[in-house]
Design a protein around this motif. Sequence first.
Motif, PDB file in Angstrom:
ATOM      1  N   ALA A   1     -20.146  24.004 -11.219  1.00 13.79           N
ATOM      2  CA  ALA A   1     -20.739  25.339 -11.233  1.00 13.79           C
ATOM      3  C   ALA A   1     -21.779  25.430 -10.128  1.00 13.79           C
ATOM      4  O   ALA A   1     -22.261  24.407  -9.617  1.00 13.79           O
ATOM      5  CB  ALA A   1     -21.380  25.629 -12.594  1.00 13.79           C
ATOM      6  N   ALA A   2     -22.112  26.649  -9.756  1.00 16.99           N
ATOM      7  CA  ALA A   2     -23.066  26.845  -8.663  1.00 16.99           C
ATOM      8  C   ALA A   2     -23.794  28.163  -8.848  1.00 16.99           C
ATOM      9  O   ALA A   2     -23.333  29.071  -9.544  1.00 16.99           O
ATOM     10  CB  ALA A   2     -22.353  26.810  -7.311  1.00 16.99           C
TER      11      ALA A   2
ATOM     12  N   GLY B   1     -20.748  17.803 -13.221  1.00 18.45           N
ATOM     13  CA  GLY B   1     -20.682  16.620 -14.072  1.00 18.45           C
ATOM     14  C   GLY B   1     -21.876  15.709 -13.894  1.00 18.45           C
ATOM     15  O   GLY B   1     -23.036  16.143 -13.854  1.00 18.45           O
ATOM     16  N   ASP B   2     -21.591  14.405 -13.764  1.00 19.23           N
ATOM     17  CA  ASP B   2     -22.648  13.405 -13.616  1.00 19.23           C
ATOM     18  C   ASP B   2     -23.076  13.211 -12.167  1.00 19.23           C
ATOM     19  O   ASP B   2     -23.930  12.368 -11.884  1.00 19.23           O
ATOM     20  CB  ASP B   2     -22.171  12.060 -14.179  1.00 19.23           C
ATOM     21  CG  ASP B   2     -21.956  12.115 -15.691  1.00 19.23           C
ATOM     22  OD1 ASP B   2     -22.636  12.942 -16.337  1.00 19.23           O
ATOM     23  OD2 ASP B   2     -21.114  11.368 -16.204  1.00 19.23           O
ATOM     24  N   ASN B   3     -22.476  13.976 -11.242  1.00 23.14           N
ATOM     25  CA  ASN B   3     -22.917  13.894  -9.846  1.00 23.14           C
ATOM     26  C   ASN B   3     -24.386  14.303  -9.739  1.00 23.14           C
ATOM     27  O   ASN B   3     -24.873  15.099 -10.547  1.00 23.14           O
ATOM     28  CB  ASN B   3     -22.096  14.849  -8.961  1.00 23.14           C
ATOM     29  CG  ASN B   3     -20.729  14.313  -8.627  1.00 23.14           C
ATOM     30  OD1 ASN B   3     -20.436  13.144  -8.824  1.00 23.14           O
ATOM     31  ND2 ASN B   3     -19.870  15.194  -8.124  1.00 23.14           N
ATOM     32  N   PRO B   4     -25.085  13.811  -8.729  1.00 18.33           N
ATOM     33  CA  PRO B   4     -26.434  14.317  -8.489  1.00 18.33           C
ATOM     34  C   PRO B   4     -26.385  15.835  -8.249  1.00 18.33           C
ATOM     35  O   PRO B   4     -25.469  16.340  -7.603  1.00 18.33           O
ATOM     36  CB  PRO B   4     -26.877  13.573  -7.220  1.00 18.33           C
ATOM     37  CG  PRO B   4     -26.026  12.346  -7.181  1.00 18.33           C
ATOM     38  CD  PRO B   4     -24.712  12.739  -7.788  1.00 18.33           C
TER      39      PRO B   4
ATOM     40  N   ASP C   1     -10.852  17.897 -14.313  1.00 18.36           N
ATOM     41  CA  ASP C   1     -12.225  17.889 -13.829  1.00 18.36           C
ATOM     42  C   ASP C   1     -12.510  16.809 -12.794  1.00 18.36           C
ATOM     43  O   ASP C   1     -13.467  16.933 -12.018  1.00 18.36           O
ATOM     44  CB  ASP C   1     -13.194  17.714 -15.000  1.00 18.36           C
ATOM     45  CG  ASP C   1     -13.359  18.985 -15.821  1.00 18.36           C
ATOM     46  OD1 ASP C   1     -13.196  20.077 -15.252  1.00 18.36           O
ATOM     47  OD2 ASP C   1     -13.649  18.880 -17.026  1.00 18.36           O
ATOM     48  N   TYR C   2     -11.702  15.765 -12.759  1.00 17.03           N
ATOM     49  CA  TYR C   2     -11.990  14.655 -11.845  1.00 17.03           C
ATOM     50  C   TYR C   2     -12.074  15.136 -10.394  1.00 17.03           C
ATOM     51  O   TYR C   2     -12.998  14.772  -9.648  1.00 17.03           O
ATOM     52  CB  TYR C   2     -10.915  13.568 -11.979  1.00 17.03           C
ATOM     53  CG  TYR C   2     -11.047  12.454 -10.967  1.00 17.03           C
ATOM     54  CD1 TYR C   2     -12.027  11.477 -11.109  1.00 17.03           C
ATOM     55  CD2 TYR C   2     -10.188  12.367  -9.873  1.00 17.03           C
ATOM     56  CE1 TYR C   2     -12.162  10.443 -10.183  1.00 17.03           C
ATOM     57  CE2 TYR C   2     -10.316  11.349  -8.941  1.00 17.03           C
ATOM     58  CZ  TYR C   2     -11.290  10.392  -9.105  1.00 17.03           C
ATOM     59  OH  TYR C   2     -11.416   9.388  -8.181  1.00 17.03           O
ATOM     60  N   ASN C   3     -11.117  15.952  -9.991  1.00 14.50           N
ATOM     61  CA  ASN C   3     -11.118  16.440  -8.606  1.00 14.50           C
ATOM     62  C   ASN C   3     -12.366  17.261  -8.300  1.00 14.50           C
ATOM     63  O   ASN C   3     -12.898  17.209  -7.190  1.00 14.50           O
ATOM     64  CB  ASN C   3      -9.869  17.281  -8.333  1.00 14.50           C
ATOM     65  CG  ASN C   3      -8.623  16.439  -8.204  1.00 14.50           C
ATOM     66  OD1 ASN C   3      -8.694  15.215  -8.206  1.00 14.50           O
ATOM     67  ND2 ASN C   3      -7.475  17.084  -8.097  1.00 14.50           N
TER      68      ASN C   3
ATOM     69  N   ARG D   1     -19.224  15.562  -3.962  1.00 14.79           N
ATOM     70  CA  ARG D   1     -20.044  14.413  -3.579  1.00 14.79           C
ATOM     71  C   ARG D   1     -20.358  14.514  -2.095  1.00 14.79           C
ATOM     72  O   ARG D   1     -19.486  14.874  -1.295  1.00 14.79           O
ATOM     73  CB  ARG D   1     -19.332  13.106  -3.912  1.00 14.79           C
ATOM     74  CG  ARG D   1     -19.232  12.874  -5.419  1.00 14.79           C
ATOM     75  CD  ARG D   1     -18.648  11.534  -5.777  1.00 14.79           C
ATOM     76  NE  ARG D   1     -18.788  11.283  -7.200  1.00 14.79           N
ATOM     77  CZ  ARG D   1     -18.251  10.257  -7.845  1.00 14.79           C
ATOM     78  NH1 ARG D   1     -17.528   9.370  -7.159  1.00 14.79           N
ATOM     79  NH2 ARG D   1     -18.435  10.101  -9.141  1.00 14.79           N
ATOM     80  N   MET D   2     -21.579  14.208  -1.740  1.00 15.52           N
ATOM     81  CA  MET D   2     -22.017  14.379  -0.359  1.00 15.52           C
ATOM     82  C   MET D   2     -21.155  13.595   0.624  1.00 15.52           C
ATOM     83  O   MET D   2     -20.951  14.012   1.761  1.00 15.52           O
ATOM     84  CB  MET D   2     -23.480  13.975  -0.214  1.00 15.52           C
ATOM     85  CG  MET D   2     -24.467  14.929  -0.863  1.00 15.52           C
ATOM     86  SD  MET D   2     -24.458  16.600  -0.161  1.00 15.52           S
ATOM     87  CE  MET D   2     -25.132  16.293   1.483  1.00 15.52           C
TER      88      MET D   2
END
Length: 466
Positions: free
Chosen positions: A380-381, A393-396, A445-447, A453-454
Motif C-alpha cells: 500500500a502507499a 509486509g515486513d519490508n522496511p 503477496d510474495y511478488n 525492496r530498494m
Amino acid sequence: MKKLLRTTVLLACTSLTTNLYAQNKSNVIVIVADDAGYADFGCYGGKEIPTPNIDQLAKNGVLFTDGYVSASVCAPSRAGILTGMYQQRFGFEHNISKKPVEGYTQQDVGMDPKIKTIGDQMKYNGYRTIAIGKWHQGDYEQYFPMNRGFDEFYGFVGGHRNFFGYKGKAPAPELVLYNNRNIVPENTITYTTDMFTDKAISFIKENKTKPFFMYLAYNAVHVPMNAKEELMRKFSHITDPGRRAYAAMMVSLDDGVGQLVQNLKEQGLYDNTLIVFINDNGAATGNYADNGKLRGLKGSKWEGGIRVAYIMQYPKHIPAGKIYHNMVSSLDILPTAVAAANGKLIEGQPTDGVNLIPYLNNKVKGEPHKDLFWRRGIAAAVRSGNWKLIRSGDNPVLLFDLKKDISETTNLADKYPAKKKELLTKLENWESTVDKPHWISDYGDYNQIMKHRMEVKGREMELKYP
C-alpha cells in the motif's frame, strides 16, 4: 403555404434544440491507453517515438505532470476510472482472477453491479453512451458493458487479446470481439486499434446531433506485441525487435487519436467536446515501454507503476498549453465529465474524485487532492503533498520526498520518523473506510514484497516478480 410554414418552424425548433444542446451539454470522450510508458509520449519528453496527435491534445489543453491512476494494474485501475471511486470501496483490489475469498464466489469477481458507472451517470444526464475496446471488469453477463450503463459496446471483455484475428474462433470467451451482443467473426478482424478508431468515428457521426459519452479503451500497447508490418519497417533503426514493435503499436494508437480529433472537427463538434487521455498504469515489464526517470513498472507502488500520462482538452473551458503540477487522479474523470454535461451525480453513491475544470481555469484555488492512496494486497502507499510512503509486509517502510527525489532513490524513513508516522496513520485511516478484497491476485503477496525492496531495481529484476 401552411405546410411550408410548419416545415420552417420545425427546422427552427430543431436548430434551437441543437444550439441549446451545444451550449449546455458537451460531448465527452475518455481515451484510455494500455501499459504505455510515461516517457514514451513526445509531450512527456519522449524522443524515439513520434506521437504528434497525442502531443497536440496537450498543446490545446492541459498536461498533468503529477497525474495518477488508482491502481498499478489494468482491471482495478479501470474500475476507478469507470466509477470515480477508490475501487477498494467495493472489493475490486486485484486484477480479475479465479480466486474469490471466503464469502464470495467466482460470480462475484467483477465490478459490483450495485455500483453506478460513468456510463450510468452520463445516461442519467441524457447522454448516448458507448464503450469501445478493452473492458476487463468481469467475465459474466452481469458485468457486460451493456448492463453497466452503456447503450453500445464494441470490444472484448477480457484483459488482452490479439490485435489481429485468431485463426478460427477466439480461444476463450473473454477474447471474443463483440459488436454490441453479436460476435465479430475472427476472419473479419484486421487490426483492433484501427477497428476501435473506426467504430469511434462512426458513433460520432451517428450521434452528432445529440450529446454523447464515449469510453474508448484501446488495448494498445498491451502485449502481445502485434504491430503492422509497414509501421515496423518505419522503425527498422530500432535494433530490439520488441521495442520496434512497441514503437509501431504506439504510432497506430497516436494515428487513431488524430483521426478521432479530425472527425470531431469535420462534424463541427470539436469545440464542444471534452477529451481526456490517460494511460491505465505504468509501463509493463514485458512490453518494452519506458517510464524514463520514474522508478518501477506496472504492478508496483513506485511512481513508474501509478504516475501516468494524463491530458485534458476542452476548448473554451480550460486553458491551452497549460502544464499543471498539482496532484490529480483518474478518479477525477467521472465528476469532471458530469460537470461538462452540466449535469448532476446520481444520489447515494460517493465519489473520491473532484471536478477539475474550476481548478484548471483558476476559478478555484488550492489543490484538488491533499492525499492519494493505493493498495493491492500486502502493498500500500500514500502520497501527501510531496511526500510518498510505501508499506509492504515486513519490508522496511519507504519514505521519499518526490520534489527532490522523483526517482525514489533515497529512503528517508529513518531520517523523518514523525513524517513516517503521520503518513502511516493517514494510510491506516483510509484503509478503515474501504472493503477487504473480494478476490485475490493470481500472483500472491510474495511478488509485491519483492517489488518494493530498494535493491530490486530495473526491468530485468522486476520481470522476476510480475
